[in-house]
Write a protein that holds these residues in place. Structure first.
Motif, short mmCIF file in Angstrom:
data_model
loop_
_atom_site.label_atom_id
_atom_site.label_comp_id
_atom_site.label_asym_id
_atom_site.label_seq_id
_atom_site.Cartn_x
_atom_site.Cartn_y
_atom_site.Cartn_z
N CYS A 180 30.98 31.29 44.16
CA CYS A 180 32.08 30.90 43.28
C CYS A 180 33.39 31.31 43.93
CB CYS A 180 31.94 31.49 41.88
SG CYS A 180 31.99 33.29 41.76
N GLY A 181 34.40 30.52 43.65
CA GLY A 181 35.71 30.77 44.21
C GLY A 181 36.79 30.64 43.15
N ALA A 182 37.86 31.40 43.30
CA ALA A 182 38.98 31.36 42.38
C ALA A 182 40.17 30.72 43.07
CB ALA A 182 39.34 32.78 41.92
N ARG A 183 40.70 29.67 42.46
CA ARG A 183 41.88 28.98 43.01
C ARG A 183 43.10 29.45 42.24
NH1 ARG A 183 41.74 22.63 43.16
NH2 ARG A 183 42.95 22.76 41.25
N VAL A 184 43.66 30.54 42.69
CA VAL A 184 44.83 31.13 42.05
C VAL A 184 46.10 30.41 42.49
CG1 VAL A 184 46.15 33.24 41.74
CG2 VAL A 184 43.65 33.35 41.81
N THR A 185 46.16 30.04 43.75
CA THR A 185 47.31 29.29 44.26
C THR A 185 46.87 27.83 44.46
OG1 THR A 185 46.76 29.85 46.55
CG2 THR A 185 48.20 31.37 45.36
N ASP A 186 47.24 27.22 45.54
CA ASP A 186 46.83 25.84 45.81
C ASP A 186 45.51 25.76 46.57
OD1 ASP A 186 50.24 24.76 46.36
OD2 ASP A 186 49.03 24.83 44.54
N ALA A 187 44.94 26.89 46.87
CA ALA A 187 43.68 26.92 47.60
C ALA A 187 42.77 27.95 46.95
CB ALA A 187 43.93 27.28 49.07
N TYR A 188 41.51 27.94 47.35
CA TYR A 188 40.59 28.95 46.83
C TYR A 188 40.86 30.25 47.59
CZ TYR A 188 38.18 25.63 43.91
OH TYR A 188 37.89 24.73 42.92
N ASP A 189 41.44 31.19 46.88
CA ASP A 189 41.92 32.42 47.50
C ASP A 189 40.88 33.52 47.53
OD1 ASP A 189 44.07 31.25 45.37
OD2 ASP A 189 45.06 31.73 47.27
N TYR A 190 39.98 33.50 46.58
CA TYR A 190 39.01 34.59 46.43
C TYR A 190 37.61 34.01 46.31
CZ TYR A 190 43.30 37.04 45.26
OH TYR A 190 44.57 37.56 45.29
N TRP A 191 36.66 34.75 46.89
CA TRP A 191 35.26 34.31 46.91
C TRP A 191 34.34 35.47 46.57
CZ3 TRP A 191 34.18 29.25 47.64
CH2 TRP A 191 35.18 28.45 48.22
N ALA A 247 30.86 36.51 37.53
CA ALA A 247 31.61 37.48 36.74
C ALA A 247 32.89 37.84 37.48
CB ALA A 247 30.77 38.72 36.49
N ALA A 248 34.01 37.68 36.80
CA ALA A 248 35.32 37.93 37.42
C ALA A 248 35.95 39.20 36.87
CB ALA A 248 36.24 36.74 37.18
N SER A 249 36.74 39.83 37.71
CA SER A 249 37.55 40.98 37.28
C SER A 249 38.88 40.93 38.00
CB SER A 249 36.83 42.30 37.56
OG SER A 249 36.56 42.44 38.93
N GLY A 250 39.86 41.60 37.44
CA GLY A 250 41.18 41.65 38.04
C GLY A 250 42.17 40.67 37.45
N ARG A 251 41.65 39.58 36.90
CA ARG A 251 42.51 38.56 36.32
C ARG A 251 41.66 37.70 35.42
NH1 ARG A 251 47.25 35.20 39.40
NH2 ARG A 251 47.53 33.55 37.86
N ALA A 252 42.22 37.25 34.31
CA ALA A 252 41.46 36.44 33.35
C ALA A 252 41.10 35.09 33.95
CB ALA A 252 42.29 36.25 32.09
N VAL A 253 39.85 34.66 33.76
CA VAL A 253 39.39 33.38 34.30
C VAL A 253 40.14 32.20 33.69
CG1 VAL A 253 37.09 34.14 34.98
CG2 VAL A 253 37.47 33.31 32.65
N SER A 254 40.74 32.41 32.55
CA SER A 254 41.48 31.32 31.90
C SER A 254 42.82 31.05 32.57
CB SER A 254 41.70 31.66 30.42
OG SER A 254 42.42 32.89 30.30
#
Length: 117
Positions: free
Chosen positions: A96-107, A23-30
């Motif tokens: 799970c990790g979010a790749r917002v830039t060129d790397a996985y920035d959030y975990w 479950a993500a918050s702060g920014r849309a997963v799309s």
């Protein structure tokens, strides 16, 4: 900023199934790529699966191909990992990790999956 919370882990017998949620918050997963990774004791964190920003493209590690499926529900801002035909070697903490830039920035904090033989 993206916050990720995993859930759905547990103890299952070999051959069984589990569905993990991220479950993500702060920014849309799309708006970014989301990946699932796992780490077993004594091992490095390894890639499992990812779903790209478009939601139409996915990729999997060879070890889980055909058994795991990654999907996304934009309305719930959640990414899932359906795991079928589980094996003892799938035992690990799953992140799970979010790749917002060129790397996985959030975990996320991880969820334990244990598969008994």
């Amino acid at each position: 900023q993206v916050q990720l919370v995993e859930s759905g882990g547990g103890l299952v017998q070999a051959g069984g199934s589990l569905r993990l949620s991220c479950a993500a918050s702060g920014r849309a997963v799309s708006t970014y790529t989301t990946g699932w990774f796992r780490q077993a004791p004594g091992n490095e964190r390894e890639f499992v699966a990812a779903i790209f920003r478009s939601g139409r493209r996915t990729t999997y590690a060879d070890s889980v191909k055909g058994r795991f499926t990654i999907s996304r529900d934009n309305a719930k801002n959640t990414v899932y990992l359906q795991m079928n035909s589980l094996k003892p070697e799938d035992t690990a903490v799953y992140y799970c990790g979010a790749r917002v830039t060129d790397a996985y920035d959030y975990w996320g904090q991880g969820t334990q999956v244990t598969v008994s033989s």
